[in-house]
Design a protein around this motif. Structure first.
Motif, PDB file in Angstrom:
ATOM      1  N   ALA A 260      -9.594   4.183   5.446  1.00 45.19           N
ATOM      2  CA  ALA A 260      -8.663   3.060   5.641  1.00 45.19           C
ATOM      3  C   ALA A 260      -9.414   1.738   5.742  1.00 45.19           C
ATOM      4  CB  ALA A 260      -7.820   3.298   6.890  1.00 45.19           C
ATOM      5  N   GLU A 261     -10.552   1.739   6.427  1.00 50.40           N
ATOM      6  CA  GLU A 261     -11.345   0.517   6.541  1.00 50.40           C
ATOM      7  C   GLU A 261     -11.905   0.098   5.186  1.00 50.40           C
ATOM      8  OE1 GLU A 261     -14.235   1.448   9.520  1.00 50.40           O
ATOM      9  OE2 GLU A 261     -12.926   0.819  11.182  1.00 50.40           O
ATOM     10  N   SER A 262     -12.333   1.070   4.391  1.00 46.95           N
ATOM     11  CA  SER A 262     -12.869   0.733   3.070  1.00 46.95           C
ATOM     12  C   SER A 262     -11.789   0.176   2.148  1.00 46.95           C
ATOM     13  CB  SER A 262     -13.505   1.977   2.428  1.00 46.95           C
ATOM     14  OG  SER A 262     -12.523   2.922   2.029  1.00 46.95           O
ATOM     15  N   LEU A 263     -10.523   0.556   2.408  1.00 43.86           N
ATOM     16  CA  LEU A 263      -9.397   0.058   1.617  1.00 43.86           C
ATOM     17  C   LEU A 263      -8.802  -1.225   2.197  1.00 43.86           C
ATOM     18  CD1 LEU A 263      -7.602   3.471   0.990  1.00 43.86           C
ATOM     19  CD2 LEU A 263      -8.763   2.082  -0.740  1.00 43.86           C
ATOM     20  N   CYS A 264      -9.415  -1.740   3.262  1.00 44.87           N
ATOM     21  CA  CYS A 264      -8.955  -2.988   3.908  1.00 44.87           C
ATOM     22  C   CYS A 264      -7.536  -2.873   4.446  1.00 44.87           C
ATOM     23  CB  CYS A 264      -9.053  -4.172   2.950  1.00 44.87           C
ATOM     24  SG  CYS A 264     -10.726  -4.526   2.415  1.00 44.87           S
ATOM     25  N   PHE A 265      -7.192  -1.709   5.026  1.00 43.94           N
ATOM     26  CA  PHE A 265      -5.886  -1.558   5.656  1.00 43.94           C
ATOM     27  C   PHE A 265      -5.827  -2.447   6.897  1.00 43.94           C
ATOM     28  CE2 PHE A 265      -4.490   2.959   4.148  1.00 43.94           C
ATOM     29  CZ  PHE A 265      -4.445   2.488   2.854  1.00 43.94           C
ATOM     30  N   PRO A 266      -4.643  -2.937   7.263  1.00 42.85           N
ATOM     31  CA  PRO A 266      -4.505  -3.728   8.487  1.00 42.85           C
ATOM     32  C   PRO A 266      -4.976  -2.956   9.722  1.00 42.85           C
ATOM     33  CG  PRO A 266      -2.567  -3.978   7.126  1.00 42.85           C
ATOM     34  CD  PRO A 266      -3.392  -2.900   6.489  1.00 42.85           C
ATOM     35  N   ALA A 267      -5.495  -3.688  10.710  1.00 41.41           N
ATOM     36  CA  ALA A 267      -6.075  -3.063  11.895  1.00 41.41           C
ATOM     37  C   ALA A 267      -5.060  -2.222  12.656  1.00 41.41           C
ATOM     38  CB  ALA A 267      -6.650  -4.139  12.812  1.00 41.41           C
ATOM     39  N   GLU A 268      -3.794  -2.675  12.709  1.00 41.86           N
ATOM     40  CA  GLU A 268      -2.771  -1.912  13.429  1.00 41.86           C
ATOM     41  C   GLU A 268      -2.533  -0.552  12.789  1.00 41.86           C
ATOM     42  OE1 GLU A 268      -2.443  -4.918  12.149  1.00 41.86           O
ATOM     43  OE2 GLU A 268      -1.335  -6.296  13.442  1.00 41.86           O
ATOM     44  N   LEU A 269      -2.590  -0.497  11.459  1.00 43.95           N
ATOM     45  CA  LEU A 269      -2.412   0.768  10.757  1.00 43.95           C
ATOM     46  C   LEU A 269      -3.609   1.689  10.989  1.00 43.95           C
ATOM     47  CD1 LEU A 269      -1.002   2.663   8.805  1.00 43.95           C
ATOM     48  CD2 LEU A 269      -1.887   1.299   6.903  1.00 43.95           C
TER      49      LEU A 269
ATOM     50  N   CYS B 127       5.487   1.079  10.602  1.00 45.19           N
ATOM     51  CA  CYS B 127       5.891   2.491  10.693  1.00 45.19           C
ATOM     52  C   CYS B 127       6.027   3.118   9.310  1.00 45.19           C
ATOM     53  CB  CYS B 127       7.198   2.611  11.470  1.00 45.19           C
ATOM     54  SG  CYS B 127       7.042   2.180  13.216  1.00 45.19           S
ATOM     55  N   LEU B 128       6.474   2.327   8.337  1.00 47.30           N
ATOM     56  CA  LEU B 128       6.578   2.803   6.956  1.00 47.30           C
ATOM     57  C   LEU B 128       5.211   3.239   6.436  1.00 47.30           C
ATOM     58  CD1 LEU B 128       8.622   2.875   4.436  1.00 47.30           C
ATOM     59  CD2 LEU B 128       7.522   0.731   3.786  1.00 47.30           C
ATOM     60  N   ALA B 129       4.209   2.366   6.596  1.00 46.29           N
ATOM     61  CA  ALA B 129       2.861   2.680   6.126  1.00 46.29           C
ATOM     62  C   ALA B 129       2.198   3.732   7.006  1.00 46.29           C
ATOM     63  CB  ALA B 129       2.016   1.411   6.091  1.00 46.29           C
ATOM     64  N   GLY B 130       2.426   3.638   8.325  1.00 44.25           N
ATOM     65  CA  GLY B 130       1.837   4.613   9.237  1.00 44.25           C
ATOM     66  C   GLY B 130       2.332   6.020   8.968  1.00 44.25           C
ATOM     67  N   GLY B 131       3.629   6.151   8.698  1.00 41.97           N
ATOM     68  CA  GLY B 131       4.181   7.465   8.388  1.00 41.97           C
ATOM     69  C   GLY B 131       3.626   8.044   7.106  1.00 41.97           C
ATOM     70  N   PHE B 132       3.408   7.178   6.116  1.00 50.13           N
ATOM     71  CA  PHE B 132       2.904   7.674   4.828  1.00 50.13           C
ATOM     72  C   PHE B 132       1.454   8.145   4.938  1.00 50.13           C
ATOM     73  CE2 PHE B 132       1.195   7.519   0.575  1.00 50.13           C
ATOM     74  CZ  PHE B 132       2.221   8.027  -0.206  1.00 50.13           C
ATOM     75  N   TYR B 133       0.629   7.381   5.638  1.00 54.47           N
ATOM     76  CA  TYR B 133      -0.805   7.683   5.674  1.00 54.47           C
ATOM     77  C   TYR B 133      -1.243   8.454   6.920  1.00 54.47           C
ATOM     78  CZ  TYR B 133      -1.401   4.618   1.661  1.00 54.47           C
ATOM     79  OH  TYR B 133      -1.344   4.071   0.403  1.00 54.47           O
ATOM     80  N   TYR B 134      -0.286   8.928   7.711  1.00 52.05           N
ATOM     81  CA  TYR B 134      -0.632   9.568   8.977  1.00 52.05           C
ATOM     82  C   TYR B 134      -1.544  10.785   8.787  1.00 52.05           C
ATOM     83  CZ  TYR B 134       0.122  10.674  13.914  1.00 52.05           C
ATOM     84  OH  TYR B 134      -0.058  10.895  15.261  1.00 52.05           O
ATOM     85  N   ARG B 135      -1.337  11.515   7.711  1.00 56.31           N
ATOM     86  CA  ARG B 135      -2.129  12.722   7.455  1.00 56.31           C
ATOM     87  C   ARG B 135      -3.260  12.469   6.448  1.00 56.31           C
ATOM     88  NH1 ARG B 135       0.432  17.756   8.401  1.00 56.31           N
ATOM     89  NH2 ARG B 135      -0.185  18.519   6.352  1.00 56.31           N
TER      90      ARG B 135
ATOM     91  N   ILE C  26       0.809  -1.225   0.000  1.00 59.81           N
ATOM     92  CA  ILE C  26       0.000   0.000   0.000  1.00 59.81           C
ATOM     93  C   ILE C  26       0.843   1.277   0.000  1.00 59.81           C
ATOM     94  CG2 ILE C  26      -1.966  -1.129   1.090  1.00 59.81           C
ATOM     95  CD1 ILE C  26      -1.163   0.071   3.731  1.00 59.81           C
ATOM     96  N   VAL C  27       2.162   1.137   0.085  1.00 57.69           N
ATOM     97  CA  VAL C  27       3.021   2.321  -0.056  1.00 57.69           C
ATOM     98  C   VAL C  27       3.852   2.264  -1.329  1.00 57.69           C
ATOM     99  CG1 VAL C  27       3.146   2.789   2.421  1.00 57.69           C
ATOM    100  CG2 VAL C  27       4.828   1.277   1.374  1.00 57.69           C
TER     101      VAL C  27
END
Length: 394
Positions: free
Chosen positions: A298-307, A273-281, A230-231
């Motif tokens: 994020a839920e509609s895109l099926c992102f992992p729960a931790e993210l 952290c890689l994905a979290g940093g990218f999508y944080y904003r 996803i990144v």
């Protein structure tokens, strides 16, 4: 505009597969037992009630983040495991009444969901076995006891240090409980009963000791791969961000890169952290309310729960960071924003980057925003030193 949760095709297909397998197992056992039409009809309605309850439970657990590390891959994995479990239930119906390894489906289903879901499916299998090819109260009691024990023990199996001890317990219970209930039913030891009991107990032991952790490892690896996907440059949301704002895109890439490097330094989950940093904003790309919109998207895109949790904990506005990865991403984003703002307002020659970084990080730390994240003081100091030395911030 607030994004609405979309119907995920993979989740719908997975639920349909679960429904078909359930009716298939019920039909197969009914046909094997040569039930009368009225008994078929009764079993059909019993199965329908079970399905309605279980689908409600699965959706409720998904909403509460009880089973989904990722709503797409988790449901696919669950439907596949449920199909295998259904086939196993039909196969073991040919074994003697008291010597059916009903613990195995529960252990497998716990690995891909949680104990509540596994118990629900397991109890249904127990009931169908007893009503079709069983008929003995003592057999049903044995099945139910084994099912409950399997769910409890499978939860402990998720801790690697308990794996062998818990696996041995599953062997012991699946060996002794059928023997005890068989004796209560007939008041005598059956011929070859110990042989059957040992065989089913050994299969249960192998499932607990090896297959369970194989399923867990595959699930974890799938999540890590998804976080990388996803990144990637060809991912739809990455392309959309570029079209929306190159300034936001460059900021996201910088925070993502630094957070990932820092995570490796202190032993955190680097891909998260890689994905979290990218999508944080992400919420700011969509519009107000920022956090709610980011989580929904994020839920509609099926992102992992931790993210999704990291996005929900954006700057601690609604929830404080609950994981060290969430705290790290917040720290990096705050530092990058502060430095970018100062670069625009003053010349680089009149301020010291290291002092700005130390002050920014210390201010957030003193505000107690990281107190519930699990980040230790030693890790905090390592992160602060790393950010002060990070070349990307210069």
């Amino acid at each position: 505009m607030k994004p609405k949760e979309t119907i995920n095709l993979y989740r719908v297909i997975s639920l349909l597969v679960i429904a078909l397998v359930t009716f298939g197992v019920m039909g197969g056992l009914c046909a094997k037992s040569h039930l009368y039409p009225d008994e078929w009809l009764s079993m059909f309605f019993l199965t329908l009630i079970f399905l309605l309850v279980c689908i409600f439970e699965l959706e409720y657990e998904r909403k509460q983040k009880g089973i989904s590390a990722n709503t797409q891959t988790t449901f696919i994995r669950l439907s596949v495991t449920y199909t295998v479990s259904g086939g196993l239930i039909y196969a073991i119906s040919y074994l003697p009444e008291f010597y059916r390894p009903v613990m195995i489906p529960v252990i497998l289903l716990t690995a891909v969901s949680n104990s509540m879901v596994a118990v629900s499916f397991g109890l249904f299998f127990d009931l169908v076995l007893a009503l079709t090819v069983g008929g003995s109260f003592y057999a049903l009691a044995a099945y139910m006891m084994l099912t409950m024990l399997a769910a409890v023990l499978a939860q402990a199996l998720k801790e690697k240090k308990y794996r062998m001890g818990v696996s041995l317990l599953t062997f012991f219970f699946s060996l002794m409980i059928p023997e005890l209930f068989s004796y209560l039913s007939t008041k005598e030891m059956q011929k070859y009963s110990l042989l059957y009991a040992f065989g089913t107990a050994f299969l249960t032991f192998l499932t607990a000791a090896f297959l369970f952790h194989r399923l867990l490892h595959e699930a974890d690896q799938e999540i890590e791969n998804h976080l990388l996907d996803i990144v990637s440059e060809d991912y739809s949301e990455v392309k959309a961000l570029k079209d929306f704002s190159m300034v936001e895109y460059r900021h996201a890439v910088k925070v993502s890169d630094i957070a990932c490097r820092c995570a490796k330094e202190v032993g955190y989950r680097a891909n998260l952290c890689l994905a979290g940093g990218f999508y944080y904003r992400m919420g700011r790309w969509i519009g107000e309310p920022y956090i709610k919109n980011a989580v929904n998207k994020a839920e509609s895109l099926c992102f992992p729960a931790e993210l999704i949790s990291i996005l929900a904990e954006y700057y601690g506005e609604e929830q404080l960071p609950s994981s060290p990865e969430s705290a790290l991403v917040h720290m990096v984003d705050a530092v990058v924003i502060r430095l970018e703002a100062m670069e625009q307002n003053v010349g680089q020659s009149v301020w010291n980057r290291d002092i700005v970084i130390y002050q920014t990080v210390n201010d957030f730390s003193s505000s107690e925003i990281y107190d519930h994240s699990g980040m230790s003081m030693n890790q905090f100091l390592k992160i602060r030193e790393f950010l002060a030395k990070e070349e990307l911030l210069r």
